[in-house]
Design an enzyme around this catalytic site. Sequence first.
Site, short mmCIF file in Angstrom:
data_model
loop_
_atom_site.label_atom_id
_atom_site.label_comp_id
_atom_site.label_asym_id
_atom_site.label_seq_id
_atom_site.Cartn_x
_atom_site.Cartn_y
_atom_site.Cartn_z
N LYS A 138 0.89 -1.19 0.00
CA LYS A 138 0.00 0.00 0.00
C LYS A 138 0.91 1.22 0.00
O LYS A 138 1.43 1.62 1.04
CB LYS A 138 -0.86 -0.03 1.28
CG LYS A 138 -2.24 0.60 1.17
CD LYS A 138 -2.29 2.01 0.63
CE LYS A 138 -2.10 3.06 1.69
NZ LYS A 138 -1.85 4.40 1.13
N GLU B 223 8.54 1.47 11.32
CA GLU B 223 9.63 2.45 11.11
C GLU B 223 8.97 3.82 11.13
O GLU B 223 8.26 4.17 10.19
CB GLU B 223 10.31 2.22 9.76
CG GLU B 223 10.89 0.84 9.55
CD GLU B 223 12.16 0.60 10.32
OE1 GLU B 223 12.72 1.57 10.86
OE2 GLU B 223 12.58 -0.55 10.40
N CYS C 167 13.00 10.78 7.59
CA CYS C 167 12.78 10.38 8.99
C CYS C 167 14.04 10.60 9.82
O CYS C 167 13.97 10.87 11.00
CB CYS C 167 12.34 8.93 9.05
SG CYS C 167 13.48 7.82 8.21
N GLU D 46 8.21 16.51 15.19
CA GLU D 46 8.80 16.27 13.87
C GLU D 46 8.17 17.22 12.85
O GLU D 46 6.95 17.23 12.66
CB GLU D 46 8.54 14.82 13.43
CG GLU D 46 9.26 14.47 12.15
CD GLU D 46 8.92 13.07 11.63
OE1 GLU D 46 7.74 12.69 11.68
OE2 GLU D 46 9.85 12.38 11.17
P1 NAD Z 1 1.65 8.49 7.21
O1 NAD Z 1 1.72 7.76 8.51
O2 NAD Z 1 0.62 9.52 7.02
O3 NAD Z 1 1.42 7.44 6.01
C1 NAD Z 1 2.28 6.34 5.79
C2 NAD Z 1 1.50 5.27 5.05
O4 NAD Z 1 0.46 4.78 5.92
C3 NAD Z 1 0.78 5.77 3.79
O5 NAD Z 1 0.81 4.76 2.81
C4 NAD Z 1 -0.63 6.00 4.29
O6 NAD Z 1 -1.59 5.95 3.27
C5 NAD Z 1 -0.79 4.84 5.26
N1 NAD Z 1 -1.84 5.01 6.27
C6 NAD Z 1 -2.34 6.18 6.76
N2 NAD Z 1 -3.31 5.91 7.68
C7 NAD Z 1 -3.39 4.56 7.77
C8 NAD Z 1 -4.21 3.68 8.55
N3 NAD Z 1 -5.12 4.13 9.40
N4 NAD Z 1 -4.03 2.35 8.41
C9 NAD Z 1 -3.09 1.87 7.55
N5 NAD Z 1 -2.31 2.65 6.77
C10 NAD Z 1 -2.45 3.98 6.88
O7 NAD Z 1 3.10 9.04 6.93
P2 NAD Z 1 3.60 9.93 5.71
O8 NAD Z 1 3.14 11.33 5.92
O9 NAD Z 1 3.29 9.25 4.41
O10 NAD Z 1 5.18 9.84 5.90
C11 NAD Z 1 5.90 10.68 6.73
C12 NAD Z 1 6.25 9.99 8.03
O11 NAD Z 1 6.94 8.78 7.76
C13 NAD Z 1 7.18 10.82 8.89
O12 NAD Z 1 6.75 10.79 10.22
C14 NAD Z 1 8.51 10.09 8.74
O13 NAD Z 1 9.40 10.29 9.82
C15 NAD Z 1 8.08 8.68 8.61
N6 NAD Z 1 9.13 7.86 7.98
C16 NAD Z 1 9.82 6.98 8.76
C17 NAD Z 1 10.85 6.23 8.19
C18 NAD Z 1 11.65 5.25 9.02
O14 NAD Z 1 12.30 4.39 8.43
N7 NAD Z 1 11.63 5.34 10.34
C19 NAD Z 1 11.16 6.39 6.84
C20 NAD Z 1 10.43 7.30 6.09
C21 NAD Z 1 9.40 8.04 6.67
#
Ligand code: NAD
Length: 482
Positions: free
Chosen positions: A176, A251, A285, A386
């Site tokens: 997804k 992550e 991140c 963040e």
């Molecule tokens: P997000 O949590 O909004 O979305 C991430 C994914 O989860 C997307 O595909 C989204 O559609 C999905 N999602 C959203 N709500 C969901 C739910 N209720 N159930 C299942 N899936 C759901 O994050 P984002 O804005 O896309 O990404 C930014 C964040 O990701 C930042 O906080 C960043 O630090 C983090 N990040 C972490 C790492 C790591 O390796 N630690 C790497 C990259 C990004």
Amino acid sequence: MISSELLPICIAGEWRLGGGDVYESLYPATGEPIARLKAASLADVEEAITRADHAFRTSGWAQRLPHERAAVLHRVAQLIREESESLAQKQRLDNGKPITETRNLVASAAGTFQFFAAALETLEETITPSRGAFVTMSVHEPMGVVAAITPWNSPIASEAQKLAPALAAGNAVVVKPAEVTPLMALELARICEQAGVPKGIVSVLPGKGSVIGDAITKHPLVKRVSFTGGTTTGKHIAHIAADKMMPMSLELGGKSPTMVLDDADLDHAVNGVLYGIFSSSGESCIAGSRLFVARGIYDEFLTRLAEGANALRVGDPASERTQMGPLITAKHREGIERYVDLGVSEGGRIRTGGVRPHGDGYDRGYFYKPTIIEGLGNSARISQEEIFGPVLVAMPFDSEEELIAQANDSVYALAAGVWSRDFKRAWKLGRAVQAGTVWVNTYKQFSVSTPFGGWRDSGLGREKGREGIFQYMEQKSMYWGT
Ligand code: NAD
């Protein structure tokens, strides 16, 4: 525009229009649409997972010998390399990173498939010494259908990081991707199919996270979830996983401290700190977003850092010279601007940036200048939350004890950086800082053979590394009587 046609999605090997809403992928540098697709519907989720489970049980993928699955994964790596320039250009359009960065991400995706192909062939099962009347053996079995949920900031690399070990382990995978960057996951699914992964083993279901991602995570046939994204979403997923007693890896977010000691090589440290926060527009991140500098060198360091930030070439992601592209969406930029305003309202001073660049090439895209804010402590909201953008909060420190206390005073613990010429001081700080990854005299370097993950609100579990395959397998101990 990559295509004016609606793009099909991959439902267990069948390429067709999803039953959900129409999504447009916009080029963040201009706001223009570059592709449109019909997202997955809940019926598509049901179909993809049921058929993935069927493919897992009947396609023979799990039963193939390790070297046979490895050969397919090697072929995936090779195909990614053959198409690397067109994939890098597509990813540039999908998420607006500079082309020099998207080339690295594509290379990293190929390297990840190659690594897990090789790792698969080196895995050994454990047989313990005879216990008299019996011997024991520990074997690993694939889990079935596993879910990979990814964010928008490093597509292709994030997806490869999950797909490669999950496929190596013999599973079927439902991906997804993030709403705003669906294209690279679809490209990977096409390449996997072309390389010989059986139909049905890989699905890509773009759509709204709270609907499609949620339904995938809750589905009873999904046996594991590997999630990368924000901490709030991660906690929601953890609750679902707890209800199902489902293994997971998370992550999540970060607010990583970078610590510059008074004996650091300043040229090296200035460049490293700039790269650590401003590469990928800070949408990373592991961005080094909290900077602690020894008070004795603080003024000189900040002067050089601000000059460096000012000199960064912000602009057209297609240009080989660009060092920082736009932010992902207009809404995300507004969120960053609110954080900068908040910092100022809490008493912060903008040392550089804090505004959108203006002029030719900037007005339609979601650009923002590299920004450094001073005058706030570690407890300020912009030091704790963040921001996920090109905003660095800089603070002086007086003693190493105070430095460690402040660096560790965060709900996050994903990464940290230490800059010092003194091995012993760097070692001591590196051991004392709480973080999943610590860089010493470098920042944001990666090796696929080194485990990656966070402590506390930055996540659970580790990706990468040879052991990464075991995340996608269940362990079974067998006792053999004699
Ligand atoms: P997000 O949590 O909004 O979305 C991430 C994914 O989860 C997307 O595909 C989204 O559609 C999905 N999602 C959203 N709500 C969901 C739910 N209720 N159930 C299942 N899936 C759901 O994050 P984002 O804005 O896309 O990404 C930014 C964040 O990701 C930042 O906080 C960043 O630090 C983090 N990040 C972490 C790492 C790591 O390796 N630690 C790497 C990259 C990004």
